[in-house]
Design a protein around this motif. Structure first.
Motif, PDB file in Angstrom:
ATOM      1  N   ARG A 137       0.841  -1.207   0.000  1.00 60.03           N
ATOM      2  CA  ARG A 137       0.000   0.000   0.000  1.00 60.03           C
ATOM      3  C   ARG A 137       0.871   1.251   0.000  1.00 60.03           C
ATOM      4  O   ARG A 137       0.462   2.313  -0.451  1.00 60.03           O
ATOM      5  CB  ARG A 137      -0.910  -0.031   1.244  1.00 60.03           C
ATOM      6  CG  ARG A 137      -1.837   1.145   1.385  1.00 60.03           C
ATOM      7  CD  ARG A 137      -2.833   1.231   0.240  1.00 60.03           C
ATOM      8  NE  ARG A 137      -3.598   2.452   0.342  1.00 60.03           N
ATOM      9  CZ  ARG A 137      -3.189   3.634  -0.121  1.00 60.03           C
ATOM     10  NH1 ARG A 137      -2.014   3.746  -0.722  1.00 60.03           N
ATOM     11  NH2 ARG A 137      -3.952   4.702   0.002  1.00 60.03           N
ATOM     12  N   SER A 140       4.360   0.320  -4.492  1.00 61.95           N
ATOM     13  CA  SER A 140       3.913  -0.668  -5.473  1.00 61.95           C
ATOM     14  C   SER A 140       5.039  -0.907  -6.471  1.00 61.95           C
ATOM     15  O   SER A 140       5.403  -0.024  -7.236  1.00 61.95           O
ATOM     16  CB  SER A 140       2.657  -0.173  -6.201  1.00 61.95           C
ATOM     17  OG  SER A 140       2.306  -1.068  -7.228  1.00 61.95           O
ATOM     18  N   GLU A 446      -2.951  -4.013  -5.177  1.00 57.07           N
ATOM     19  CA  GLU A 446      -2.787  -2.562  -5.046  1.00 57.07           C
ATOM     20  C   GLU A 446      -3.074  -1.880  -6.380  1.00 57.07           C
ATOM     21  O   GLU A 446      -3.674  -0.796  -6.419  1.00 57.07           O
ATOM     22  CB  GLU A 446      -1.379  -2.242  -4.555  1.00 57.07           C
ATOM     23  CG  GLU A 446      -0.953  -0.786  -4.678  1.00 57.07           C
ATOM     24  CD  GLU A 446      -1.805   0.205  -3.891  1.00 57.07           C
ATOM     25  OE1 GLU A 446      -1.605   1.423  -4.060  1.00 57.07           O
ATOM     26  OE2 GLU A 446      -2.672  -0.220  -3.106  1.00 57.07           O
TER      27      GLU A 446
END
Length: 858
Positions: A137, A140, A446
């Motif tokens: 989070r 990425s 994500e």
């Protein structure tokens, strides 16, 4: 002649392909503390910092230590591959400076709290494994980009991970100074641009183009939809709101002009926490300008700055200052506050005193907290996540889950992922775990979150297909894929970052624990921070309303007993002299000198003030606040008048008047009367007439206006004392508002009495108006909304027109609308929800206290 555009190719490659990180400067002491060679690479230095953190935090002794080791290695590997190592060290360096200089820092903010590496190197204080937070989070791997050109590594700034830092409010300038000294000529604050919203455009164009009144146009803009906290555009409002659409058809010219200016830049400002750091001289990257305080500000806003240089977020947080000042007073490390014990959260079961509680004291958050009554850090985190536009709809269902354990399953496949929020996909991390459940990696999940969350329409069909393929590939129920896609689409409007929520709920829990276990020290820290508030007296007022609930008194300022700042005195807190309104920083030295004088009479007092360099305004404030000896200030208004008269005397006159003091009861007016009755024949110490008649008339003319103020205020001395105390201190200690205005028939009630009533019960009250608003409802009915307060709390009150009775219209017609600062008596009924008063009738108290000469002219 060639134009610039003809040769544009010459300039095309001048701008860098991305962000080049500033060179990180690690000190010899830093290497030495880890027993490392100064030639150690930055990556290995970061690795050793993590290993050191493992030992200091006792992770090497945990039963699941291998989980930490594996996670740390993976995070370090990704950071190295993406070229983020130096960026992480830049943040560590700034936070390390704070730690080395005893500058309090927060537990974390934003997605950075999901990084174990940042936790190990003390950039954050949240254990991401303990709370189920994801590194993906924060960073990425598939989204970040590293570009190499001419042997130099550049990063895509728009995709660079953000580390947001909170530090104690009063130390922010010091931290910025450290950054500026470390990177001279390469740092600046960041510009912000505010645009014209649809509501503002309609409001202003409606008034200018179509001559609507403020109230009439407000009743129209009330129909402009606001979804999940975002105001709809004019075009969307026409599509979504039938009433606004009808109005738009009748006001085509207004709509035409409003659409033309919608979205244009309205004004610029300075980002409250953003700092830009460039690799080279800042002027080579972007235009710069000076703010009002002389600091440098980028000519580009945050979006453009992120494409060219590193941006840091350093927010000065008052709450941190309060927490650490309280902890210092009781010798407690905030990290030792028990977050896992039920007793920390007991006060939230029947919370009535929210002031100073981080992320709880605001009205919406307070309402959600009272409804949910959180008992753990996870539940407190949910309060913070729910108390936002969009998520508020889940307050009732989550409250039911907390009270009765009622779980609403969206699909049995995802029950485990949603178990701790009652089946509500409250957090973005929950969506990511749901995606992992059907076969995606965390990094892929994500990507899904971002694409659906950012409404990237061109990529959404592809990801919907990917979900269907994963479902088929792993032989999972087809409906599970449909549920995941629906949750992804719906939760994009309300789901919250759990990393941020856990970090800020930790701060909230610290304030809860400190306030209800060490209230005296906590309130003292709050009071000391009022200096930094935009309206210090209003903040003191809010604090004083709660003190009696904790059996603590806020003692009045006293020239002998008070310190310059607020201080503890026995079981109570003494008001600080420097917090009296009208006493500026410039006058503090004079005030300190004045305090040391022994003033046995009022004349000694006046003379000492003059000799200390204390001006008449500050002396008057001290008198009216009751900060002087009771022997001298039994009649404060008269003492101020005598001080004003003494101030306009010459030194010779002062000296001679003091010799006449004892014979005239130390009363300056009696001395004047004595001089006049002697036919101006009294002789001074120099053998000359003390005062000629012409001089007497001059003095009389000068002090007459002050005498008028005295006579007007002396008609209601109790009210005058209350008013001056409230104005100068923020609270009144000599009386209560309801007692000042009590009468034989019916004494007005206070806010404590209001809280004891049942819904629909009525009473007569007296309050001070904090906020006043007159407007029209969506139905076109006039209403007046008031925010009221007294010594014990705040209450909202509403006066509305109805089809049968136009009360509000009548008050407007007679110009009887209370203004901010007015004192009003009202009779009204408690609303059904028990939170406000429906006003039946009200009256503005017409008594007035005169504070200076301009009030007489008014």
């Amino acid at each position: 002649m060639n134009s610039f555009l003809d040769n544009f190719s010459e300039y095309e490659d001048c701008s860098p392909p991305g962000v080049r990180l500033p060179e990180i400067k690690i000190t010899k002491q830093n290497y030495k503390s880890l027993d490392l060679d100064p030639e150690t690479s930055n990556f290995n230095f970061l690795r050793e910092l993590c290993l050191d953190g493992v030992k200091k935090k006792g992770i090497d002794k945990l039963p699941n230590k291998k989980e930490y080791y594996t996670r740390a290695k993976e995070e370090l590997k990704i950071l190295d591959e993406l070229g983020f190592t130096d960026y992480i060290l830049l943040n560590w360096d700034i936070l390390d400076f704070c730690h080395q200089n005893n500058i309090p820092t927060g537990p974390g903010r934003g997605s950075a709290a999901g990084s174990l590496v940042l936790y190990l190197i003390d950039v954050t204080k949240i254990d991401p494994i303990k709370y189920g937070l994801f590194f993906e989070r924060f960073v990425s791997k598939s989204r970040a980009k590293k570009i190499k050109k001419d042997g130099v590594t550049y990063l895509d700034g728009s995709l660079l991970a953000d580390v947001d830092n909170d530090i104690a409010y009063e130390h922010r300038d010091r931290v910025i100074e450290y950054i500026e000294n470390k990177y001279p000529g390469r740092t600046a604050k960041i510009l912000t641009l505010n645009t014209l919203s649809s509501k503002l455009c309609i409001r202003e164009c409606g008034k200018i183009v179509a001559n609507y009144t403020e109230m009439d146009i407000n009743s129209i803009t009330a129909h402009i939809p606001k979804t999940f906290g975002k105001v709809a555009s004019i075009s969307s409002s026409i599509d979504q709101s039938e009433k606004f659409s009808e109005w738009a058809d009748q006001n085509e010219e207004v709509i035409k002009i409003a659409k033309k200016i919608e979205g244009l830049n309205k004004n610029s400002g300075v980002h409250p926490s953003g700092i830009a750091i460039s690799f080279d001289e800042l002027i080579n990257f972007c235009p710069i300008q000076k703010a009002n305080d002389g600091s440098l500000v980028t000519g580009y806003d945050m979006n453009w700055v992120s494409e060219l240089m590193v941006k840091f977020d350093i927010l000065g947080l008052r709450t941190l200052s309060v927490i650490y000042n309280t902890c210092n007073a009781i010798d407690l490390d905030p990290l030792n506050i028990p977050l896992d014990k039920d007793e920390t959260y007991y006060p939230l079961a029947e919370l009535e005193c929210p002031h100073g509680l981080f992320q709880i004291e605001a009205s919406t958050n307070f309402s959600v907290c009272k409804k949910i009554k959180p008992r753990t850090l996870e539940e407190l985190s949910a309060v913070i996540a729910i108390a936002r536009p969009g998520a508020l709809d889940f307050a009732d269902s989550y409250s039911e889950y907390v009270r009765f354990g009622e779980f609403q399953s969206v699909h049995e496949l995802f029950d485990e992922e949603l178990s701790y929020t009652g089946g509500i996909p409250l957090y973005q991390e929950q969506l990511m775990k749901m995606a992992v459940k059907i076969g995606f990696t965390l990094d892929e999940s994500e990507q899904l979150r971002r694409i659906v969350g950012k409404k990237k329409v061109d990529q959404m069909p592809e990801w919907k297909q990917k979900i269907e393929s994963k479902i088929e590939e792993n032989n999972l129920p087809i409906e599970a894929g449909d549920v995941l896609w629906k949750v992804a689409e719906d939760s994009a409007n309300y789901s919250f970052n759990k990393s941020h929520s856990i970090a800020y709920s930790t701060l909230a829990a610290w304030t809860i624990y400190l306030k209800f276990n060490y209230p005296k020290e906590f309130f003292l820290a709050l009071l000391k921070m009022t200096h930094s508030e935009p309206t210090p007296q209003a903040e003191v007022s809010k604090i004083s309303q709660e003190l009696s609930r904790f059996d603590i008194k806020l003692l009045p300022p006293n020239l002998v007993k008070s310190s310059m700042d607020f201080s503890i005195e026995g079981k109570n807190i003494r008001y600080g002299l420097s917090s009296i309104k009208g006493i500026s920083d410039k006058s503090l030295d004079s005030l300190r000198k004045f305090r040391s004088e022994n003033n046995s009479t009022k004349f000694d007092l006046f003379l000492a003030a003059k000799q200390s360099g204390l001006n008449i305004g500050v002396l008057s404030a001290l008198i009216q606040a009751g900060a002087l000896s009771d022997d001298l200030t039994s009649d404060r208004s008269k003492l101020v008048l005598e001080a004003q008269l003494f101030n306009i005397l010459t030194d010779r006159e002062k000296r001679n008047f003091m010799t006449l003091a004892e014979a005239n009861d130390i009363d300056l007016f009696e001395i004047f009367k004595d001089v006049k009755e002697s036919s101006f024949e009294k002789i001074g110490d120099d053998g000359k007439v003390l005062i000629k008649e012409s001089r007497y008339q001059t003095l009389k003319k000068k002090y007459s206006p002050y005498k008028d103020i005295y006579y007007k205020n002396s008609k209601s001395q109790n009210f005058a004392n209350w008013y001056f105390e409230k104005t100068l201190l923020g609270f009144s200690y000599s009386s209560e508002l309801s007692k000042v205005f009590k009468d034989k028939d019916q004494s007005p009630k206070n806010s404590l009495h209001f809280k004891s009533l049942n819904p629909r019960e009525s009473a007569k009250y007296i309050f001070t108006v904090v906020f006043s608003k007159k407007d029209k409802s969506r139905n076109g009915n006039l209403y007046i909304k008031l925010e009221l307060e007294d010594e014990f709390g705040s209450i909202d009150a509403i006066l509305c027109d109805t089809p049968r009775e136009k009360k509000c219209t009548a008050y407007l017609k007679n110009n009887q609308i209370p203004k901010e600062g007015s004192i009003i008596t009202l009779h009204g009924d408690k609303t059904n929800d028990g939170d406000a008063i429906f006003i039946n009738n009200m009256k503005v108290v017409d008594e007035m206290i005169y504070m200076n000469l301009k009030d007489l002219k008014a």
